[in-house]
Design a protein around this motif. Sequence first.
Motif, mmCIF file in Angstrom:
data_model
loop_
_atom_site.group_PDB
_atom_site.id
_atom_site.type_symbol
_atom_site.label_atom_id
_atom_site.label_comp_id
_atom_site.label_asym_id
_atom_site.label_seq_id
_atom_site.Cartn_x
_atom_site.Cartn_y
_atom_site.Cartn_z
ATOM 1 N N SER A 61 1.372 -28.557 -45.975
ATOM 2 C CA SER A 61 0.078 -28.408 -46.863
ATOM 3 C C SER A 61 -0.998 -27.983 -46.321
ATOM 4 N N CYS A 62 -1.919 -27.418 -47.212
ATOM 5 C CA CYS A 62 -3.224 -26.716 -46.698
ATOM 6 C C CYS A 62 -4.279 -27.458 -47.584
ATOM 7 N N ALA A 63 -5.052 -28.116 -47.022
ATOM 8 C CA ALA A 63 -6.142 -28.756 -47.891
ATOM 9 C C ALA A 63 -7.458 -27.825 -47.969
ATOM 10 N N ARG A 96 0.986 -24.213 -55.318
ATOM 11 C CA ARG A 96 -0.430 -24.570 -55.293
ATOM 12 C C ARG A 96 -0.588 -25.400 -56.448
ATOM 13 N N THR A 101 -4.995 -27.720 -52.993
ATOM 14 C CA THR A 101 -4.106 -27.570 -52.064
ATOM 15 C C THR A 101 -3.000 -26.604 -52.262
ATOM 16 N N TYR A 132 0.836 -25.504 -50.918
ATOM 17 C CA TYR A 132 1.971 -25.915 -49.957
ATOM 18 C C TYR A 132 3.169 -24.780 -49.754
#
Length: 123
Positions: A21-23, A72, A78, A80
């Motif tokens: 994941s990328c926040a 997303r 976020t 993913y």
Amino acid sequence: QVQLVEFGGGLVQAGGSRSLSCAASGSTFATYTMAWFRQAPGKEREFVAAISWNTGTTYYADSVKGRFTISRDNAKNTVYLQMNSLKPEDTAIYYCGARNGYIRDDPYQYDYWGQGTQVTVSS
């Protein structure tokens, strides 16, 4: 300005799965095309997958097509990356990137980057 932080890296056996994941910080996340790239030791950063900001269109590198899924959640800021059927050659540092505009597979077209998260696939 967007700040990105990746999560989810680790060690996984070949054939296994891993979810990254990328926040993102900032209120304009929904206006950015988001992508995942990866970089193995001694190699250039390569495109993995991207998802557009407006239609949710996705695009994948041939090497991961059918195995990886990008998605997303704009409400959570976020993006993913679900990785299935992992192979040792998927071992790399995985980075998420953001850009204004359409999907591109060139890392130099991305304006913002996270610090990366290591994924290691053992055989």
